[in-house]
Design a protein around this motif. Structure first.
Motif, mmCIF file in Angstrom:
data_model
loop_
_atom_site.group_PDB
_atom_site.id
_atom_site.type_symbol
_atom_site.label_atom_id
_atom_site.label_comp_id
_atom_site.label_asym_id
_atom_site.label_seq_id
_atom_site.Cartn_x
_atom_site.Cartn_y
_atom_site.Cartn_z
ATOM 1 N N SER A 12 0.659 -1.094 -0.070
ATOM 2 C CA SER A 12 0.046 0.253 -0.075
ATOM 3 C C SER A 12 0.678 1.336 -0.060
ATOM 4 O O SER A 12 2.045 0.868 0.310
ATOM 5 C CB SER A 12 -0.965 0.069 1.339
ATOM 6 O OG SER A 12 -0.008 0.147 2.370
ATOM 7 N N PRO A 57 -3.840 -3.071 -1.298
ATOM 8 C CA PRO A 57 -4.176 -3.288 -2.721
ATOM 9 C C PRO A 57 -4.829 -4.574 -2.892
ATOM 10 O O PRO A 57 -5.830 -4.886 -3.399
ATOM 11 C CB PRO A 57 -2.933 -3.057 -3.656
ATOM 12 C CG PRO A 57 -2.140 -2.174 -3.024
ATOM 13 C CD PRO A 57 -2.170 -2.247 -1.206
ATOM 14 N N ARG A 114 -8.290 -4.525 -1.428
ATOM 15 C CA ARG A 114 -9.257 -3.582 -2.541
ATOM 16 C C ARG A 114 -9.487 -4.307 -3.742
ATOM 17 O O ARG A 114 -10.617 -4.420 -4.110
ATOM 18 C CB ARG A 114 -8.437 -2.447 -2.840
ATOM 19 C CG ARG A 114 -8.394 -1.375 -1.569
ATOM 20 C CD ARG A 114 -8.312 -0.024 -2.084
ATOM 21 N NE ARG A 114 -7.269 0.052 -3.251
ATOM 22 C CZ ARG A 114 -5.879 0.381 -2.875
ATOM 23 N NH1 ARG A 114 -5.363 0.561 -1.574
ATOM 24 N NH2 ARG A 114 -4.897 0.692 -3.602
ATOM 25 N N SER A 115 -8.676 -5.090 -4.331
ATOM 26 C CA SER A 115 -8.740 -5.916 -5.328
ATOM 27 C C SER A 115 -9.800 -7.194 -5.046
ATOM 28 O O SER A 115 -10.646 -7.412 -6.040
ATOM 29 C CB SER A 115 -7.557 -6.642 -6.180
ATOM 30 O OG SER A 115 -6.745 -5.510 -6.497
ATOM 31 N N ASP A 136 -4.319 -2.082 -9.998
ATOM 32 C CA ASP A 136 -4.525 -0.738 -9.319
ATOM 33 C C ASP A 136 -5.351 0.260 -10.210
ATOM 34 O O ASP A 136 -4.850 0.860 -11.183
ATOM 35 C CB ASP A 136 -3.549 -0.343 -8.371
ATOM 36 C CG ASP A 136 -3.928 0.637 -7.490
ATOM 37 O OD1 ASP A 136 -4.739 1.528 -7.583
ATOM 38 O OD2 ASP A 136 -2.993 0.700 -6.297
#
Length: 433
Positions: free
Chosen positions: A82, A321, A324-325, A416
């Motif tokens: 991150s 990340p 979030r993904s 991203d």
């Protein structure tokens, strides 16, 4: 042919030497001179050619946009850090108070206190926490400290796993001097199998999550709570690093649940579903964790200041990340794909939006597929995106996608959103625009 010292005096190369080192820059100059002697470029273009091939950093690693659809791609360095973790890593890169008490000016009694406190906050059921350099190291430390010298580790035959590059768990454990007591069968192991193996030679029971495969059909495995009831030290290798349950991964073990069910020690990876740097995480009973961290081997397995900083920021900071993904909505992925495809088609590059399936990867959540959206491009762009002239000149990051059905698919679940424009630029350059 311009002399080497004249070329090194070029302001661009002189600045590059300060940033990358004189040897690396001089090697680029020598190669450019060789190209001029071979007639590939004119002598007046030697300095430009040397500048063009200089890397962005003094390291040989090339930045890659992961468009494979595998969120935790081992060959691409597993979890991308991150922004908070990268900032923390950079702050720790100089001198810092890793073992220094700024209040007293004396040596600090605890190394990595911040990350230990962060882990304890994230997993309150853990009496103590520790960090070593990867999950294999955590298991080696546990086996050496608790079962070295010929004591036994009781483990199911169905959990004697092999992971990438022919790395076999039984070989790792046996290398510590411990003896493996295999129980049950490949597909069925009951708590009675473990119970019958107990003796005064037992160091601990080891339960391992078979994170990169599934056994289906006529199967049985003993649960953590069942094994904890045997009143023998229980070590649970959960593998992928979930600290708490995740709604999208109901079958993936997590540290909080394992400890609540009675495990004495949980080991996990930091660079998989946790989304941080490579690290091995130890969570469990305070006396047990203290025994491991005071063992002489712990010194050889300890992590540096960069890992401690990045791991603490991953745990305490915003979602990394990977997280979030994992939770990205397909509608948002479709919107991104339509926008990027429109930009590419406007430059006469055949691009279409297709449905896709992504995966967790990194030995986590085997068999779980995630609905995703990809941009389909001509297959011949795959090589140029990975290692084309623009990548070699440092004008573009490399892009790794996957080829399927005669097309190159760039899966956006593993990309991203902040890299969308860089991805478009890379495709345009790979196509010669």
């Amino acid at each position: 042919m311009p002399r080497t010292d004249q070329l090194l005096a070029d302001p661009r190369l002189r600045l590059a030497a300060d940033r990358l080192g004189r040897d690396l820059v001089k090697a680029a100059v020598t190669r450019a001179q060789g190209r001029a002697r071979a007639g590939e470029i004119t002598p007046d273009r030697v300095a430009d050619a040397a500048v063009a091939e200089l890397p962005a950093t003094a390291a040989s690693l090339t930045p890659v946009i992961n468009a494979t659809g595998v969120l935790v791609h081992t060959n691409l360095g597993r979890a991308p850090l991150s922004r908070a973790a990268r900032d923390a890593l950079l702050a720790a890169a100089g001198t810092c108070d890793i073992e220094f008490d700024l209040d007293t000016g004396a040596r600090s009694p605890q190394r990595g206190r911040g990350v230990i406190e962060a882990l304890r906050r994230a997993v309150p059921a853990a009496g103590a926490a520790g960090v070593v350099n990867n999950n294999a190291a955590a298991l080696v430390l546990a086996a050496t400290a608790l079962a070295g010298g010929g004591r036994e580790i009781v483990i199911s035959r169905g959990e004697l796993i092999e992971i990438g590059d022919r790395f076999r768990l039984p070989d790792l454990l046996a290398s510590t001097g411990a003896r493996l007591r295999e129980v049950g069968t490949t597909n069925r192991t009951t708590v009675e199998d473990y119970q019958q193996a107990l003796s005064d030679r037992i160091g601990f029971i080891l339960k391992v999550h078979p994170s990169n495969y599934r056994v289906e059909g006529f199967t049985r495995q003993a649960g953590v709570a069942e094994l904890a009831a045997l009143n023998v030290t229980l070590v649970h290798d959960i593998g992928s690093g979930l600290l708490a349950p995740h709604p999208l991964l109901p079958d993936e073990p997590d540290a909080a649940s394992s400890l609540a069910q009675g495990a004495n020690l949980v080991t996990a990876s930091g660079d998989k579903l946790l989304g941080g740097p490579q690290a091995g995480i130890l969570l469990g009973d305070e006396p047990l964790v203290r025994t491991l961290l005071r063992h002489p081997l712990a010194r050889a397995l300890r992590v540096d200041k960069l890992t401690l900083a990045a791991l603490e920021a991953t745990i305490s900071g915003p979602l990394p990340p990977v997280a979030r993904s994992l939770t990205a909505l397909t509608g948002a992925l479709s919107d991104r794909a339509e926008r990027l495809a429109a930009t590419l088609t406007a430059h006469d590059i055949p691009a279409r939006v297709v449905d896709a399936e992504a995966a967790v990867g990194g030995g986590g959540a085997p068999g779980v597929t995630l609905p995703s959206v990809a941009i389909a491009l001509p297959e011949e762009l795959a090589t140029a995106l990975r290692h084309g002239p623009a990548v070699r000149r440092g004008e573009s990051p490399a892009v790794a996608g996957r080829v399927a059905g005669g097309a190159l698919l760039l899966d956006l679940r593993s990309v991203d959103p902040a890299d969308d424009e860089r991805l478009v630029t890379a495709v345009l350059l790979a196509a010669g625009h």
